[in-house]
Design an enzyme around this catalytic site. Structure first.
Site, PDB file in Angstrom:
ATOM      1  N   TYR A 160       5.688   3.498  -0.434  1.00  0.00           N
ATOM      2  CA  TYR A 160       4.707   4.594  -0.473  1.00  0.00           C
ATOM      3  C   TYR A 160       3.514   4.202  -1.362  1.00  0.00           C
ATOM      4  O   TYR A 160       2.422   4.725  -1.216  1.00  0.00           O
ATOM      5  CB  TYR A 160       5.360   5.897  -0.930  1.00  0.00           C
ATOM      6  CG  TYR A 160       4.619   7.128  -0.449  1.00  0.00           C
ATOM      7  CD1 TYR A 160       4.333   7.313   0.901  1.00  0.00           C
ATOM      8  CD2 TYR A 160       4.201   8.108  -1.352  1.00  0.00           C
ATOM      9  CE1 TYR A 160       3.645   8.442   1.343  1.00  0.00           C
ATOM     10  CE2 TYR A 160       3.527   9.238  -0.912  1.00  0.00           C
ATOM     11  CZ  TYR A 160       3.249   9.391   0.427  1.00  0.00           C
ATOM     12  OH  TYR A 160       2.570  10.510   0.865  1.00  0.00           O
ATOM     13  N   LYS A 167      -0.472  11.564  -4.385  1.00  0.00           N
ATOM     14  CA  LYS A 167       0.187  12.843  -4.062  1.00  0.00           C
ATOM     15  C   LYS A 167       0.626  13.570  -5.343  1.00  0.00           C
ATOM     16  O   LYS A 167       0.653  14.802  -5.377  1.00  0.00           O
ATOM     17  CB  LYS A 167       1.389  12.623  -3.141  1.00  0.00           C
ATOM     18  CG  LYS A 167       1.036  12.137  -1.738  1.00  0.00           C
ATOM     19  CD  LYS A 167       0.253  13.159  -0.939  1.00  0.00           C
ATOM     20  CE  LYS A 167       0.180  12.779   0.535  1.00  0.00           C
ATOM     21  NZ  LYS A 167      -0.776  13.604   1.300  1.00  0.00           N
TER      22      LYS A 167
END
Ligand code: NAD
Length: 259
Positions: A160, A167
């Site tokens: 990720y 995020k």
């Protein structure tokens, strides 16, 4: 799931940003809002995206459509001006967009460039703050803002990479915006869906492994779909959820609670 739900959002007006195709999480949100009786405004990224999005906007009977690339100065303001002149007010906003340059996304965080980091942060996080600033004056009766996050904000999810810190910033922005906008009865939610096979997800290395892992871990035993995310947002946008704000709501079959 039965699509014939009560029109609990009748009369509500929702701007949904992030529809690329009928697999998009944003499309699930727009469809769920529409099924619950709301009107929806739909944007497309650019002329290349338009032929994929315009038929969906038509199917959703969107009275407001147009281009929106949040990195093009003036486009966001133009969309909100269209909302103001057509509807006069707004009840719901969905920010379902994310971007990182592929070489910064594919490499580890250690190798992420300053420009790549700034670009990912601007499009995937700061644009939500800009949207909230423009939406708030139109939410005269209160309203609900949504931003799409992912488990990689709270934990390390292999591959990720830069999107993890981005995020995390987005979830923190939701908390601060909820604090600042609460007095105006505007609620702010970070929604954290489990992995879904979308265009954005295809940019992640070994995404299939992530899907398998999520299905294996989820107490409910299966992956989520875009309508699960859409109906969760639809509920949070109703008066039934009027005292919920600022948190991260997982729509992932419970996978986040299992190690
Ligand atoms: N697919 C998943 O597994 C998953 C899981 C959790 C969270 N999310 C998040 O959900 C959101 C939606 O992604 P998706 O999976 O539906 O993929 P998607 O590819 O369907 O949607 C991503 C959208 O971002 C838009 N976008 C990118 N750059 C933009 C810009 N400069 N201006 C305006 N729009 C821009 C694209 O046009 C596209 O519509 C993203 O924030 C993503 O990080 C996805």
């Amino acid at each position: 799931m039965n699509d014939a739900i009560r029109p609990v959002l009748a009369g509500k007006k929702a701007l949904v940003v992030g529809v690329a195709n009928d697999q998009s999480i944003a499309y699930g949100c727009a469809r769920a809002f529409r099924n619950a009786g709301a009107e929806v405004a739909i944007t497309w990224l650019n002329e290349k995206a338009r032929p994929h999005v315009e038929p969906l906007a038509r199917e959703l009977e969107a009275p407001i459509t147009g281009p929106l690339d949040v990195s093009v100065p003036g486009q966001l303001e133009a969309v909100f001006e269209q909302v103001r002149s057509t509807w006069g007010s707004l009840d719901i906003l969905v920010h379902s967009i994310a971007f990182a340059p592929s070489k910064d996304l594919q490499g580890g965080l250690l190798d992420c460039s300053a420009e790549g980091f700034a670009k990912a942060m601007d499009i995937s996080c700061h644009s939500f703050i800009r949207m909230a600033r423009l939406a708030a004056p139109l939410m005269t009766e209160g309203g609900t803002l949504f931003a799409m996050s992912y488990l990689g904000a709270a934990r390390v999810v292999p591959n990720y990479n830069v999107m993890g810190p981005v995020k995390a910033a987005l979830e923190a922005a939701c908390r601060y915006l909820a604090y600042e906008l609460g007095p105006r009865r505007i609620r702010v939610h970070a929604i954290s869906p489990g992995p879904l096979k979308t265009r954005a997800a295809s940019g992640l290395k070994d995404f299939e492994l992530l899907l398998n892992e999520a299905a294996r871990k989820a107490p409910l035993g299966e992956l989520v779909d875009i309508m699960d995310v859409g109906y969760a947002c639809a509920y949070l946008a109703t008066e039934f959820a009027h005292r919920i704000t600022g948190g991260t709501v997982y729509v992932d079959g419970g996978a986040n609670v299992v190690d």
